[in-house]
Structures are given as C-alpha cells and as structure tokens.
Write a protein that holds these residues in place. Structure first.
Motif, PDB file in Angstrom:
ATOM      1  N   ASP A 292       0.820  -1.213   0.000  1.00  0.00           N
ATOM      2  CA  ASP A 292       0.000   0.000   0.000  1.00  0.00           C
ATOM      3  C   ASP A 292       0.857   1.267   0.000  1.00  0.00           C
ATOM      4  O   ASP A 292       0.398   2.338   0.351  1.00  0.00           O
ATOM      5  CB  ASP A 292      -0.932  -0.027   1.222  1.00  0.00           C
ATOM      6  CG  ASP A 292      -2.147   0.872   1.062  1.00  0.00           C
ATOM      7  OD1 ASP A 292      -2.452   1.269  -0.083  1.00  0.00           O
ATOM      8  OD2 ASP A 292      -2.787   1.189   2.069  1.00  0.00           O
ATOM      9  N   ILE A 293       2.118   1.137  -0.401  1.00  0.00           N
ATOM     10  CA  ILE A 293       3.052   2.260  -0.406  1.00  0.00           C
ATOM     11  C   ILE A 293       3.415   2.601  -1.845  1.00  0.00           C
ATOM     12  O   ILE A 293       3.784   1.723  -2.630  1.00  0.00           O
ATOM     13  CB  ILE A 293       4.340   1.926   0.372  1.00  0.00           C
ATOM     14  CG1 ILE A 293       4.001   1.589   1.823  1.00  0.00           C
ATOM     15  CG2 ILE A 293       5.346   3.070   0.280  1.00  0.00           C
ATOM     16  CD1 ILE A 293       5.158   0.977   2.592  1.00  0.00           C
ATOM     17  N   SER A 294       3.309   3.871  -2.180  1.00  0.00           N
ATOM     18  CA  SER A 294       3.734   4.353  -3.488  1.00  0.00           C
ATOM     19  C   SER A 294       4.976   5.207  -3.308  1.00  0.00           C
ATOM     20  O   SER A 294       5.085   5.981  -2.358  1.00  0.00           O
ATOM     21  CB  SER A 294       2.625   5.186  -4.149  1.00  0.00           C
ATOM     22  OG  SER A 294       3.032   5.619  -5.417  1.00  0.00           O
ATOM     23  N   ASN A 295       5.896   5.064  -4.222  1.00  0.00           N
ATOM     24  CA  ASN A 295       7.167   5.767  -4.188  1.00  0.00           C
ATOM     25  C   ASN A 295       7.312   6.538  -5.511  1.00  0.00           C
ATOM     26  O   ASN A 295       7.208   5.936  -6.577  1.00  0.00           O
ATOM     27  CB  ASN A 295       8.271   4.709  -4.044  1.00  0.00           C
ATOM     28  CG  ASN A 295       9.639   5.283  -4.109  1.00  0.00           C
ATOM     29  OD1 ASN A 295      10.032   6.019  -3.234  1.00  0.00           O
ATOM     30  ND2 ASN A 295      10.382   4.919  -5.142  1.00  0.00           N
ATOM     31  N   ILE A 296       7.485   7.854  -5.427  1.00  0.00           N
ATOM     32  CA  ILE A 296       7.633   8.665  -6.639  1.00  0.00           C
ATOM     33  C   ILE A 296       8.888   9.515  -6.511  1.00  0.00           C
ATOM     34  O   ILE A 296       9.035  10.279  -5.556  1.00  0.00           O
ATOM     35  CB  ILE A 296       6.428   9.594  -6.867  1.00  0.00           C
ATOM     36  CG1 ILE A 296       5.125   8.809  -6.940  1.00  0.00           C
ATOM     37  CG2 ILE A 296       6.631  10.420  -8.141  1.00  0.00           C
ATOM     38  CD1 ILE A 296       3.882   9.671  -7.060  1.00  0.00           C
ATOM     39  N   SER A 297       9.785   9.381  -7.474  1.00  0.00           N
ATOM     40  CA  SER A 297      10.949  10.259  -7.553  1.00  0.00           C
ATOM     41  C   SER A 297      10.690  11.321  -8.602  1.00  0.00           C
ATOM     42  O   SER A 297      10.182  11.018  -9.684  1.00  0.00           O
ATOM     43  CB  SER A 297      12.204   9.467  -7.928  1.00  0.00           C
ATOM     44  OG  SER A 297      12.553   8.584  -6.896  1.00  0.00           O
ATOM     45  N   VAL A 298      11.034  12.561  -8.270  1.00  0.00           N
ATOM     46  CA  VAL A 298      10.918  13.686  -9.196  1.00  0.00           C
ATOM     47  C   VAL A 298      12.341  14.155  -9.476  1.00  0.00           C
ATOM     48  O   VAL A 298      13.081  14.503  -8.555  1.00  0.00           O
ATOM     49  CB  VAL A 298      10.089  14.836  -8.580  1.00  0.00           C
ATOM     50  CG1 VAL A 298      10.068  16.034  -9.507  1.00  0.00           C
ATOM     51  CG2 VAL A 298       8.678  14.360  -8.270  1.00  0.00           C
ATOM     52  N   VAL A 299      12.722  14.139 -10.751  1.00  0.00           N
ATOM     53  CA  VAL A 299      14.096  14.440 -11.142  1.00  0.00           C
ATOM     54  C   VAL A 299      14.095  15.656 -12.069  1.00  0.00           C
ATOM     55  O   VAL A 299      13.433  15.649 -13.110  1.00  0.00           O
ATOM     56  CB  VAL A 299      14.737  13.234 -11.872  1.00  0.00           C
ATOM     57  CG1 VAL A 299      16.202  13.511 -12.176  1.00  0.00           C
ATOM     58  CG2 VAL A 299      14.577  11.956 -11.045  1.00  0.00           C
ATOM     59  N   ALA A 300      14.839  16.684 -11.675  1.00  0.00           N
ATOM     60  CA  ALA A 300      14.929  17.902 -12.491  1.00  0.00           C
ATOM     61  C   ALA A 300      15.627  17.594 -13.813  1.00  0.00           C
ATOM     62  O   ALA A 300      16.637  16.893 -13.842  1.00  0.00           O
ATOM     63  CB  ALA A 300      15.697  18.980 -11.734  1.00  0.00           C
ATOM     64  N   TYR A 301      15.087  18.115 -14.906  1.00  0.00           N
ATOM     65  CA  TYR A 301      15.765  17.986 -16.199  1.00  0.00           C
ATOM     66  C   TYR A 301      17.100  18.716 -16.166  1.00  0.00           C
ATOM     67  O   TYR A 301      18.085  18.260 -16.733  1.00  0.00           O
ATOM     68  CB  TYR A 301      14.915  18.586 -17.328  1.00  0.00           C
ATOM     69  CG  TYR A 301      13.690  17.799 -17.686  1.00  0.00           C
ATOM     70  CD1 TYR A 301      13.746  16.439 -17.954  1.00  0.00           C
ATOM     71  CD2 TYR A 301      12.454  18.431 -17.774  1.00  0.00           C
ATOM     72  CE1 TYR A 301      12.609  15.726 -18.310  1.00  0.00           C
ATOM     73  CE2 TYR A 301      11.312  17.726 -18.128  1.00  0.00           C
ATOM     74  CZ  TYR A 301      11.403  16.378 -18.389  1.00  0.00           C
ATOM     75  OH  TYR A 301      10.275  15.688 -18.737  1.00  0.00           O
ATOM     76  N   ASP A 302      17.120  19.862 -15.520  1.00  0.00           N
ATOM     77  CA  ASP A 302      18.314  20.701 -15.433  1.00  0.00           C
ATOM     78  C   ASP A 302      18.684  20.859 -13.962  1.00  0.00           C
ATOM     79  O   ASP A 302      17.856  21.325 -13.170  1.00  0.00           O
ATOM     80  CB  ASP A 302      18.015  22.066 -16.045  1.00  0.00           C
ATOM     81  CG  ASP A 302      19.198  23.008 -16.091  1.00  0.00           C
ATOM     82  OD1 ASP A 302      20.181  22.793 -15.351  1.00  0.00           O
ATOM     83  OD2 ASP A 302      19.143  23.973 -16.868  1.00  0.00           O
ATOM     84  N   PRO A 303      19.897  20.493 -13.574  1.00  0.00           N
ATOM     85  CA  PRO A 303      20.295  20.628 -12.167  1.00  0.00           C
ATOM     86  C   PRO A 303      20.117  22.043 -11.607  1.00  0.00           C
ATOM     87  O   PRO A 303      19.950  22.219 -10.403  1.00  0.00           O
ATOM     88  CB  PRO A 303      21.767  20.225 -12.170  1.00  0.00           C
ATOM     89  CG  PRO A 303      21.923  19.341 -13.358  1.00  0.00           C
ATOM     90  CD  PRO A 303      20.951  19.880 -14.385  1.00  0.00           C
ATOM     91  N   LYS A 304      20.081  23.044 -12.478  1.00  0.00           N
ATOM     92  CA  LYS A 304      19.902  24.425 -12.022  1.00  0.00           C
ATOM     93  C   LYS A 304      18.509  24.653 -11.432  1.00  0.00           C
ATOM     94  O   LYS A 304      18.309  25.595 -10.677  1.00  0.00           O
ATOM     95  CB  LYS A 304      20.142  25.403 -13.173  1.00  0.00           C
ATOM     96  CG  LYS A 304      21.570  25.408 -13.669  1.00  0.00           C
ATOM     97  CD  LYS A 304      21.709  26.302 -14.879  1.00  0.00           C
ATOM     98  CE  LYS A 304      23.100  26.152 -15.472  1.00  0.00           C
ATOM     99  NZ  LYS A 304      23.203  26.848 -16.751  1.00  0.00           N
ATOM    100  N   THR A 305      17.549  23.813 -11.771  1.00  0.00           N
ATOM    101  CA  THR A 305      16.194  23.980 -11.239  1.00  0.00           C
ATOM    102  C   THR A 305      15.944  23.144  -9.985  1.00  0.00           C
ATOM    103  O   THR A 305      14.878  23.236  -9.387  1.00  0.00           O
ATOM    104  CB  THR A 305      15.128  23.616 -12.299  1.00  0.00           C
ATOM    105  OG1 THR A 305      15.281  22.243 -12.667  1.00  0.00           O
ATOM    106  CG2 THR A 305      15.235  24.513 -13.522  1.00  0.00           C
ATOM    107  N   TYR A 306      16.934  22.343  -9.574  1.00  0.00           N
ATOM    108  CA  TYR A 306      16.751  21.474  -8.411  1.00  0.00           C
ATOM    109  C   TYR A 306      16.401  22.260  -7.154  1.00  0.00           C
ATOM    110  O   TYR A 306      15.508  21.865  -6.402  1.00  0.00           O
ATOM    111  CB  TYR A 306      18.002  20.620  -8.170  1.00  0.00           C
ATOM    112  CG  TYR A 306      17.944  19.828  -6.893  1.00  0.00           C
ATOM    113  CD1 TYR A 306      17.042  18.779  -6.745  1.00  0.00           C
ATOM    114  CD2 TYR A 306      18.765  20.135  -5.821  1.00  0.00           C
ATOM    115  CE1 TYR A 306      16.967  18.051  -5.573  1.00  0.00           C
ATOM    116  CE2 TYR A 306      18.702  19.416  -4.642  1.00  0.00           C
ATOM    117  CZ  TYR A 306      17.799  18.372  -4.524  1.00  0.00           C
ATOM    118  OH  TYR A 306      17.721  17.659  -3.359  1.00  0.00           O
TER     119      TYR A 306
END
Length: 106
Positions: A16-30
């Motif tokens: 019942d656990i969802s895992n979502i990673s969000v990865v910036a296209y450009d490291p400058k927007t991290y």
C-alpha cells in the motif's frame, strides 16, 4: 507551468506504499524543486488518495526528490478495486502539479 515542464519521474509500489521520484531535467532547477515540492504539498495534491504519511528524501547528487507515500494504493495493488491506481499513474498525476510563475528562474 506544470511540474512536467521542468522534471520527470520514476515510480514504484510495494503493498500500500507508493514511491515517486521527481528528477529535475536541469540541475539548475533542483533548488526550486526542493523549495516548492514539499511533502505537505504532495500530500495535499493527492488528498483523497493518499491517506497516510508522505515523507520526502532529497538526493542532490541526482537533482532529485523521492516521495514515499503510505496508504496510497487502496490497500495495495492486488487488493484495490481501482483499475490502475499504482505508482505509474500517480507519478503522472504529480507531474501535473502547477508550479507558480517566478518559482523557477528561466
């Protein structure tokens, strides 16, 4: 702008656990992602779907954030009556989140 304009995601689920990673296209927007995409905002974005805690982990070396969402899949993929409520659909929904103008410098 939509989160999908500046980031992509990877997903997974276990029980019942969802895992979502969000990865910036450009490291400058991290840094903008780190500031704006909080665990509380993700929990609010998924109100009515995620009934447990949302914990955020930061991965600066990858310009990524990882969200672990408890009680997010209606009891689990094999127990839920939802047709397709597991991680991949939730990642798409998260990438639909609005990012206010001025949060990300262009």
């Amino acid at each position: 702008m939509k989160l999908r304009d500046i980031a992509h995601s990877r997903t997974g689920d276990k029980g019942d656990i969802s895992n979502i990673s969000v990865v910036a296209y450009d490291p400058k927007t991290y840094e903008a992602l780190r500031t704006w995409i909080t665990a509380d905002r993700v929990k609010q974005h998924f109100s009515g779907i995620v009934h447990g805690a949302v914990v955020r982990y930061e991965i600066p070396s990858l310009s990524a954030l990882n969200f672990v969402m408890q009680e997010a899949l209606g009891g689990g993929v094999t127990r839920s009556l939802a047709l397709d409520a597991h991680g991949k659909c939730l990642a798409s929904a998260l990438l639909d989140m609005e990012i206010p103008d001025g949060v990300v410098a262009r």
